[in-house]
Design an enzyme around this catalytic site. Structure first.
Site, PDB file in Angstrom:
ATOM      1  N   GLY A  16       1.098  -0.867  -0.117  1.00 62.11           N
ATOM      2  CA  GLY A  16       0.172   0.501   0.292  1.00 62.11           C
ATOM      3  C   GLY A  16       0.799   1.554   0.517  1.00 62.11           C
ATOM      4  O   GLY A  16       2.446   1.237   0.237  1.00 62.11           O
ATOM      5  N   LYS A  22       0.496   0.238   7.335  1.00 59.02           N
ATOM      6  CA  LYS A  22       0.793  -1.051   5.872  1.00 59.02           C
ATOM      7  C   LYS A  22       1.475  -1.733   8.049  1.00 59.02           C
ATOM      8  O   LYS A  22       1.453  -2.421   8.447  1.00 59.02           O
ATOM      9  CB  LYS A  22       1.970  -1.045   5.692  1.00 59.02           C
ATOM     10  CG  LYS A  22       1.694  -0.869   4.250  1.00 59.02           C
ATOM     11  CD  LYS A  22       2.336  -1.068   3.202  1.00 59.02           C
ATOM     12  CE  LYS A  22       3.623   0.151   2.900  1.00 59.02           C
ATOM     13  NZ  LYS A  22       3.219   1.443   2.892  1.00 59.02           N
ATOM     14  N   SER A  23       2.948  -0.695   8.679  1.00 57.41           N
ATOM     15  CA  SER A  23       3.284  -1.066  10.369  1.00 57.41           C
ATOM     16  C   SER A  23       2.587  -1.634  10.933  1.00 57.41           C
ATOM     17  O   SER A  23       2.522  -1.891  11.828  1.00 57.41           O
ATOM     18  CB  SER A  23       4.330   0.077  10.238  1.00 57.41           C
ATOM     19  OG  SER A  23       5.021  -0.127   9.054  1.00 57.41           O
ATOM     20  N   ASP A  92       8.943 -10.010   4.532  1.00 58.64           N
ATOM     21  CA  ASP A  92       9.584  -9.168   4.314  1.00 58.64           C
ATOM     22  C   ASP A  92       9.045  -8.191   4.786  1.00 58.64           C
ATOM     23  O   ASP A  92       7.680  -8.149   5.162  1.00 58.64           O
ATOM     24  CB  ASP A  92       9.814  -8.498   2.559  1.00 58.64           C
ATOM     25  CG  ASP A  92      11.405  -7.883   2.373  1.00 58.64           C
ATOM     26  OD1 ASP A  92      11.549  -7.412   3.747  1.00 58.64           O
ATOM     27  OD2 ASP A  92      11.691  -8.830   1.745  1.00 58.64           O
ATOM     28  N   HIS A  96      11.324  -1.005   3.754  1.00 62.14           N
ATOM     29  CA  HIS A  96      12.774  -1.916   3.386  1.00 62.14           C
ATOM     30  C   HIS A  96      12.495  -1.666   1.854  1.00 62.14           C
ATOM     31  O   HIS A  96      11.702  -1.982   1.371  1.00 62.14           O
ATOM     32  CB  HIS A  96      12.329  -3.040   4.240  1.00 62.14           C
ATOM     33  CG  HIS A  96      14.011  -4.294   3.591  1.00 62.14           C
ATOM     34  ND1 HIS A  96      13.812  -5.428   3.312  1.00 62.14           N
ATOM     35  CD2 HIS A  96      14.695  -3.622   5.194  1.00 62.14           C
ATOM     36  CE1 HIS A  96      14.691  -5.657   3.647  1.00 62.14           C
ATOM     37  NE2 HIS A  96      15.745  -4.596   4.830  1.00 62.14           N
ATOM     38  N   ASN A 147      -8.510   1.681   5.336  1.00 67.04           N
ATOM     39  CA  ASN A 147      -7.762   1.417   6.534  1.00 67.04           C
ATOM     40  C   ASN A 147      -8.147   3.564   7.149  1.00 67.04           C
ATOM     41  O   ASN A 147      -8.044   4.156   6.708  1.00 67.04           O
ATOM     42  CB  ASN A 147      -6.265   1.811   7.234  1.00 67.04           C
ATOM     43  CG  ASN A 147      -5.121   1.753   8.742  1.00 67.04           C
ATOM     44  OD1 ASN A 147      -5.958   1.538   9.292  1.00 67.04           O
ATOM     45  ND2 ASN A 147      -4.217   1.893   8.764  1.00 67.04           N
ATOM     46  N   ASP A 150     -11.314   6.228  11.431  1.00 71.20           N
ATOM     47  CA  ASP A 150     -11.276   6.705  11.932  1.00 71.20           C
ATOM     48  C   ASP A 150     -11.319   8.326  11.985  1.00 71.20           C
ATOM     49  O   ASP A 150     -12.215   9.378  12.774  1.00 71.20           O
ATOM     50  CB  ASP A 150     -10.273   6.297  13.845  1.00 71.20           C
ATOM     51  CG  ASP A 150      -9.039   6.708  13.567  1.00 71.20           C
ATOM     52  OD1 ASP A 150      -9.245   5.996  12.408  1.00 71.20           O
ATOM     53  OD2 ASP A 150      -8.298   6.961  14.029  1.00 71.20           O
ATOM     54  N   SER A 530     -24.394 -17.773 -35.418  1.00 70.08           N
ATOM     55  CA  SER A 530     -24.731 -19.402 -35.335  1.00 70.08           C
ATOM     56  C   SER A 530     -26.214 -19.985 -34.549  1.00 70.08           C
ATOM     57  O   SER A 530     -25.844 -20.188 -33.551  1.00 70.08           O
ATOM     58  CB  SER A 530     -24.066 -20.660 -34.753  1.00 70.08           C
ATOM     59  OG  SER A 530     -22.977 -20.108 -33.929  1.00 70.08           O
TER      60      SER A 530
END
Ligand code: GDP
Length: 631
Positions: A16, A22-23, A92, A96, A147, A150, A530
Site C-alpha cells: 500500500g 502497513k506497519s 519481508d 524495507h 484503513n 476513525d 450461429s
C-alpha cells in the site's frame, strides 16, 4: 502445537501507499494474535510514555525488525503469527527498500496479499502500482483494507467511494479482490473484533478473512524442474546438487537435462546430514547420482521425459524495471534464471505500461525506472525455461545491471518450435509416407487441436473476444487461428444469404473448415452468430466424429445491450426494415441450453472474457503429463 499445525502455513504480503498504515497494521496483528514476545508491548508503551510521545504500533514492527536484523533475542520465527487455524508468515517488511525488489524477483513470494488504502487520503499512486504488481505476480487472493476509518468518522460513504474507485482500477488489470474491509489499525477496528462504529459493515474481520484464504497448491504435483547448482566429484562418483523447484524425483527416473538434452537415470538421491531416500519433492535441496556419467553443469535443468519445457534463445516477457539507468534495446545484460546465468538483450519493446495510471506507450526504445514493459528478449545461448503461468520458478528471471538486480520479469511465451529441446528430434517423429500424424503435431505444438465455437448475437463481442484469445495464445507460442463469420462470407461462403437454409450451409462449411484446421493441430476459434441449436449441434457432431474437442462458448450479452452498442449499425438498419432476417430482430436466436462456457460480455471487459476462454481452453488442450509423448 502438533506437526500438522506447523505445516499449515500461509505467506502474506502487505502492500500500500507510504503512510497508509502497513506497519501499524502488522503491529496490531501481532498484538491481537498474542504473538509478541513477553513484555514487548509494555516495554514500548513505557518508552513512549517516558519520551512523552504517543505509543505507535508501527514502532513495534520496527523494533522487532531491528532485533531480527541484529539477530538478537528474536529469531525469524517471530515475523510469524498464528490464528486458531494456522500460522502466517509476513514476507519481508514494508518500507524495507528491498521489499519491492524481493517481490518482483521472487526472492519472496506470497500466497495472499493485503492492500491498505488510508480512508482519509483515498487511492494513491502506490495503491495502484502495488495493485498492478500483485496482478503481474499472479497473486490471486487479494483483500483491500480501507484503513484509518476513525479519521473519516467511520463513514460508509467514504468507504464505498474508495471501494468503487479501486475495484474499477483492479478490474482493468484483471484482479478480482476477495473483499474490502473498513479498519482502523491503530484502534484495532475490525482487525480481530467487529466494532459498533462500523455497524453498517456486515462482512468479516481481518482475522476471520485470513483463515478463509486457501493454501497454495504444493508444487510437487507440477512437472519436475531440478536446476543444478553445482556438480561435485567424490572419489569416482559425481553428485549433481540442486533444489527441486517443482515436481518430484525418484530413484530410477529417466531424466533429461535441458537445454542440452542429455539423458540419464537417477541412481541415488543424497541428502546432506541425512540418509539417502528414493524420492525427493519440491522445496528440497538434494544431490543425485546417475547410472551413466554424462557431462552436465551448473545451470542445466533436470526434468522428466515427456514434460515439455522450452530450450530457446528468445522469449517474451513482462518486465519490471527498477534500475538507476533506463533499460535500453540492444544493450547486453546479465540475466539470471534459476541457476542459469547468461547474457541477453532486449530485442524489442512492445509496450511500456505506467503502472500508476495504466497508460501505455508502444513507441519507446527505453524502459524507465518503475515502468513495466512487454518485451522480447534474445539470449546468446539456449536457455531452459517455462512460462510463468505454468511453472513459476523456471518462469521468472532477473536482470543485473551495474552489479545490481535492476529488473525482474516473468516469461509469458516462447516460440513453439523451441518446445523441449528433444521433441524436435527427427528420431522421435514417425513419418508415414511423409504424412505427419496428429500425434506428431501434438508433440510439436505441445497442445492438442480443438474447435472453440463462439456463438451469440451480433455485437455481443464474439470477434473481439476471439481476437484477444488468438493474440494471447499466439504469444504463448500456440497454434491458433480464427474463422470469423464476416470474413468467411467474403470468400468461402460468399454465395450464401441469411435464410435458415443458407445459414445452415454457412455453419456446415465453417465447421468443416474448422475441423481441417483442428486436425492439423490448430486451436481454431470460430466466431459466428450461429443462431440455431440444431446447426451448432451438427458442428459438434462433425468434431466428435473426428475425435476433435468442441467447446461451445456462449457470448451472452443481452439483445438490448447489443442493440445499444450496435457497432456496425445493423440493428438500426434492421429496425428500419432495411435488413431482412436479422438475428434478434427479425430472425430468432436460440440460446444454448448447455454451453461449455457462458461469457457475460456485458459485465466483463474483453480481456476478462478472453481470460475465461483461455483458462478453459488451456485446460482442455493441455497434453496429459502421463500420456505425453516423450521428449
Ligand atoms: P506505513 O508507511 O504504511 O507502514 O504506515 P505506518 O504504519 O507507519 O502509519 C503511518 C501513520 O499513520 C502513523 O502515524 C500511524 O500511527 C498512522 N495510522 C496507522 N493506522 C491508523 C489508523 O487506523 N488511524 C489513524 N488515525 N492513524 C493511523
Amino acid at each position: 502445537m502438533n506437526t500438522h499445525e506447523i505445516l499449515e502455513q500461509l505467506k502474506i504480503v502487505i502492500v500500500g501507499h507510504v503512510d497508509h498504515g502497513k506497519s501499524t497494521f502488522i503491529g496490531r496483528l501481532f498484538y491481537d494474535t498474542d504473538t509478541l514476545p513477553d513484555g514487548k508491548y509494555e516495554q514500548l508503551v513505557d518508552i513512549a510514555k517516558k519520551r512523552g510521545v504517543p505509543f505507535e504500533f508501527a514502532n513495534l514492527m520496527d523494533s522487532l525488525q531491528a532485533e531480527r536484523d541484529q539477530n538478537i533475542t528474536v529469531d525469524t520465527a517471530q515475523i510469524w503469527f498464528r490464528t486458531k487455524k494456522r500460522q502466517y508468515v509476513i514476507i519481508d517488511a514494508p518500507g524495507h527498500k528491498e521489499f519491492l525488489k524481493n517481490m518482483i524477483t521472487g526472492a519472496a513470494s506470497a500466497d495472499a496479499a493485503f492492500l491498505l488504502i488510508a480512508a482519509n487520503e483515498g487511492v494513491q499512486e502506490q495503491s495502484r502500482r502495488h495493485g498492478y504488481l500483485l496482478s503481474l505476480l499472479g497473486i490471486k487472493q487479494v483483500v483491500v483494507l480501507v484503513n484509518k476509518m476513525d479519521l473519516v468518522d467511520y463513514s460508509a460513504d467514504v468507504f464505498n467511494t474508495i471501494e468503487a474507485e479501486y475495484r474499477a482500477f483492479l478490474k482493468q488489470i484483471g484482479v478480482e479482490p476477495i473483499t474490502f474491509i473498513p479498519i482502523a489499525a491503530r484502534e484495532g477496528l475490525n482487525v480481530a473484533h467487529k466494532s459498533k462504529q462500523t455497524d453498517w459493515y456486515t462482512g468479516k474481520t481481518v482475522l476471520d478473512m485470513l483463515d478463509d484464504f486457501s493454501l497454495p497448491v504444493a508444487p510437487d504435483n507440477l512437472p519436475l524442474r531440478l536446476p543444478l547448482q553445482d556438480v561435485y566429484r567424490f572419489d569416482h562418483r559425481r553428485i549433481l546438487a540442486g533444489r527441486v523447484e517443482s515436481g518430484t524425483v525418484k530413484v530410477g527416473d529417466k531424466l533429461v537435462f535441458a537445454p542440452g538434452h542429455k539423458t540419464s537415470v537417477v541412481k541415488t538421491i543424497e541428502r546432506w546430514n541425512s540418509p539417502s531416500t528414493d524420492k525427493a519433492v519440491a522445496g528440497e535441496s538434494i544431490g543425485i547420482t546417475l547410472t551413466e556419467q554424462i557431462f552436465v553443469e551448473r545451470g542445466d535443468v533436470a526434468m522428466h521425459e515427456g514434460t515439455s519445457s522450452y530450450a530457446t534463445t528468445q522469449f517474451e516477457a513482462k518486465l519490471f524495471w527498477m534500475g538507476r539507468l533506463p533499460l535500453s534495446i540492444g544493450k547486453k545484460y546479465k540475466i539470471k534464471l534459476t541457476s542459469q546465468e547468461f547474457e541477453g538483450e532486449v530485442l524489442a519493446i512492445h509496450k511500456v505500461i505506467d503502472a500508476s495510471n495504466l497508460s501505455t506507450s508502444t513507441s519507446k526504445l527505453e524502459i524507465a525506472k518503475n515502468d513495466v514493459a512487454e518485451v522480447t528478449i534474445k539470449t546468446r545461448v539456449p536457455v531452459a525455461l517455462d512460462t510463468y503461468d505454468r511453472i513459476v520458478e523456471t518462469g521468472r528471471f532477473v536482470i543485473v545491471d551495474q552489479r545490481e538486480v535492476a529488473g525482474g520479469g516473468i516469461i509469458t511465451g516462447a516460440p513453439a518450435a523451441s518446445i523441449a529441446s528433444a521433441e524436435n528430434k527427427p528420431s522421435n517423429l514417425t513419418y508415414n509416407k511423409s504424412t505427419i500424424t496428429y500425434e506428431d503435431r501434438i508433440q510439436r505444438n505441445s497442445h492438442k487441436g480443438a474447435v472453440v465455437w463462439l456463438t451469440g448475437l451480433s455485437g455481443a463481442g464474439k470477434s473481439a473476444v476471439a481476437n484477444e484469445v488468438e493474440k494471447e495464445l499466439f504469444i504463448r507460442g500456440m497454434h491458433i487461428s480464427v474463422l470469423d463469420g464476416d470474413n468467411l462470407r467474403f470468400g468461402l461462403c460468399s454465395n450464401l444469404g441469411f435464410s435458415p437454409e443458407d445459414r445452415s450451409e454457412n455453419i456446415r462449411r465453417t465447421a468443416q473448415a474448422a475441423k481441417l484446421l483442428a486436425e492439423t493441430g490448430f486451436i481454431c476459434l470460430v466466431s459466428l452468430i450461429s443462431p440455431y441449436r440444431s446447426d451448432r449441434a451438427r458442428a459438434r457432431e462433425i468434431m466428435t466424429e473426428a475425435s476433435i474437442d468442441f467447446i461451445e462458448v456462449y457470448v451472452s450479452t443481452p439483445l438490448a445491450e447489443c442493440e445499444k452498442r450496435d457497432p456496425k449499425k445493423l440493428y438500426q438498419k434492421a429496425r428500419a426494415g432495411e435488413l431482412k432476417d436479422f438475428t434478434g430482430i427479425s430472425a430468432p436466436y436460440e440460446v444454448p441450453e448447455k454451453p461449455d462456457l457462458d461469457i457475460p460480455s456485458d459485465q466483463l471487459s474483453i480481456k476478462e472474457c478472453a481470460a475465461r476462454v483461455i483458462d478453459f481452453v488451456l485446460a482442455r488442450v493441455e497434453i496429459d503429463a502421463q500420456t505425453d509423448v516423450s521428449i
